[in-house]
Design an enzyme around this catalytic site. Structure first.
Site, PDB file in Angstrom:
ATOM      1  N   GLU A 247       6.299   8.709  -0.789  1.00  0.00           N
ATOM      2  CA  GLU A 247       5.041   9.228  -1.461  1.00  0.00           C
ATOM      3  C   GLU A 247       5.279   9.435  -2.791  1.00  0.00           C
ATOM      4  O   GLU A 247       5.089  10.430  -3.506  1.00  0.00           O
ATOM      5  CB  GLU A 247       4.489  10.655  -0.649  1.00  0.00           C
ATOM      6  CG  GLU A 247       4.341  10.336   0.650  1.00  0.00           C
ATOM      7  CD  GLU A 247       3.697  11.489   1.368  1.00  0.00           C
ATOM      8  OE1 GLU A 247       3.833  12.784   0.768  1.00  0.00           O
ATOM      9  OE2 GLU A 247       3.096  11.560   2.313  1.00  0.00           O
TER      10      GLU A 247
ATOM     11  N   GLU B  45       3.517   7.644   7.981  1.00  0.00           N
ATOM     12  CA  GLU B  45       3.348   9.065   8.352  1.00  0.00           C
ATOM     13  C   GLU B  45       1.824   9.263   8.644  1.00  0.00           C
ATOM     14  O   GLU B  45       0.756   8.621   8.092  1.00  0.00           O
ATOM     15  CB  GLU B  45       3.443  10.105   7.325  1.00  0.00           C
ATOM     16  CG  GLU B  45       4.956  10.271   7.024  1.00  0.00           C
ATOM     17  CD  GLU B  45       5.142  11.450   5.839  1.00  0.00           C
ATOM     18  OE1 GLU B  45       4.439  12.177   5.564  1.00  0.00           O
ATOM     19  OE2 GLU B  45       6.217  11.174   5.100  1.00  0.00           O
TER      20      GLU B  45
END
Length: 476
Positions: free
Chosen positions: A189, A293
């Site tokens: 991320e 995710e």
């Protein structure tokens, strides 16, 4: 395992060219601990220091080592495999392998538990993906990169990037011959405000890995929390055996959902459009997508009372509808997450364990103060922070209010991150650590054992949905 998994066009394939769809979960909160997963305030480096101050460094190191041992053992692998799942994403923190005050000196002890779990998964036919969740300097603006700030300094100091490239070369050398590792996820991320530094870093880390490991697949996250590939252009032409990772959380799966999820046509349309937008760059170029995710959070009886079952029923609808989309695309995915203290995990620590009993009142306080940013319920503290939000909204021109990573971080969300999740948590660290004062090693061991599989409950509704989907995909 006779062959490495490879990226072939839009698919992952084995050595015989057969498609492999990875279905699994992230082992979050383990080698990269997180506050909402493990029940502490702030960041991992902060609570490690706070505990060492209270019980001494030797006992603190003992406790955290036992925690890592008990968090994932053979019973966990057996259960995971029984659901028909075949891959675990392994988030880890750079601090296990390198000290900030002794950079570029590899800590061999960092491999102790990572090697153990990779080998354990392999024995049960479970692939693993190595995920650098916390890089030196902090590659994103949130708590889970363990930097203690909302500034992603990784993108401001080349040395942080150089150290990370050095680390990945060391890791790739160590694991180059392990065919049960499905691949490497070099950076979780990223939030690069320039949108271009991340591409230059990926190019460098790709070359570093490939200099010692030409076989393993590489999974690159999109920028801005794995949601944005719009600046990547044609760089993929330089990278081979590479897939691209989105993180596809749906707002309908969280307390901040704009409305109750009823699986209406319009809600499903919005859910699918959000997903399609994240993978648009890959689809335009025929590239492989991995959803690293996703997944809702769940209500807890101790906080949500009689509304718990109804809330979780809606969250399961979100889960099913997301899986239906993924199944149509034969998408590989890794749900977040496998184990925690009761908010999102497939299994979660029982309230009757020593850890949960010890911290019961503190956890209730932490929930009331909404200091964990992930899925925060701000209803009991919003009146405290709203005046600050109103003040900024009034005094700052609207065109200057959308600070990056807007719109993922709204203005109220930014105020919450900085005031509750960073500032207030600093004052809670000592209070958390004081619960362990006077504990001997035997007592610390019993507390750490709370995270063993035998001391956890199973979220049966979630696990049944995942198991049914795994069977469906296998049959297809």
């Amino acid at each position: 395992m006779s062959s490495y998994l490879k990226v072939s066009g839009t698919k992952l394939v084995d050595g015989d060219g057969n498609e492999v769809v990875l279905r699994g979960a992230g082992l979050g909160g383990w080698m990269n601990m997180e506050n909402f997963i493990s029940g502490y305030p702030g960041c991992e480096f902060q609570i490690r220091a706070a505990l060492a101050e209270v019980v001494g460094s030797t006992k603190a190191e003992f406790f955290f080592d036992k925690f890592l041992e008990y968090f994932f053992e053979e019973d966990d692998a057996k259960f995971f495999k029984s659901l028909g799942l075949n891959c675990i994403r392994l988030p880890f923190n750079y601090r296990h392998f390198e000290d900030d005050m002794n950079p570029r000196v590899l800590k061999q002890e960092g491999f102790k538990h990572l090697d153990r779990v990779i080998d354990l998964c392999a024995r049960y036919g479970i692939y693993t993906i190595l995920d650098l969740h916390a890089a030196a300097g902090g590659q994103n603006t949130d708590w889970h990169c363990d930097a203690g700030t909302h500034i992603a300094n990784f993108w401001m100091h080349k040395d942080f990037q150089d150290r990370t490239i050095w680390l990945w070369k060391e890791l790739a050398m160590h694991y180059a011959n392990n065919k049960w590792i499905a691949g490497y996820n070099p950076l979780n991320e990223p939030t690069d405000p320039t949108h271009t530094a991340v591409i230059m870093f990926y190019d460098r880390v790709y070359d570093a890995i490939r200099s010692v490991d030409t076989e393993h697949a590489i999974f690159f996250d999109g920028n801005t929390f794995a949601s944005d590939f719009s600046h990547f252009g044609d760089v993929h032409k330089k990278w081979h055996n590479t897939a691209y990772s989105i993180h596809d959380y749906s707002v309908y799966g969280f307390p901040a959902s704009p409305e109750d999820y009823i699986s209406s046509d319009e809600q499903r349309r919005r859910m699918k459009r959000s997903y399609e937008k994240k993978r648009e760059w890959m689809d335009q170029r025929g590239l492989c997508v991995w959803n690293g995710e996703w997944g809702p959070v769940y209500a807890r009886e101790q906080y949500d009372g009689l509304a718990t079952d109804a809330i979780n029923g809606r969250r399961y609808k979100v889960l099913k509808d997301q899986l239906a989309i993924y199944s149509q695309d034969r998408l590989s995915w890794s749900i977040w997450l496998y184990k925690d203290i009761g908010f999102q995990g497939m299994v979660y620590v029982s309230q009757e364990t020593p850890y949960m009993a010890l911290l019961k009142d503190f956890l209730a306080k932490k929930h009331r103060l909404a200091v964990d940013a992930w899925g925060a319920d701000t209803s009991r503290v919003q009146h405290t922070y709203q005046p600050l939000i109103d003040h900024i909204t009034k005094e700052i021109p609207q065109e200057n209010q959308g600070l990056y990573p807007f719109p993922v971080w709204t203005l109220p969300g930014r105020v919450g991150r900085l005031s509750r999740s960073i500032l207030v948590t600093e004052y809670l660290l000592k209070e958390w650590a004081e619960h362990f004062r006077g504990k001997n090693e035997a007592e610390l061991d019993e507390i750490a054992k709370s995270f063993k599989f035998e001391n956890c409950l199973r979220r049966d509704g979630l696990n049944k949905i995942l198991m049914d989907n795994a069977q469906l995909v296998a049959e297809q």
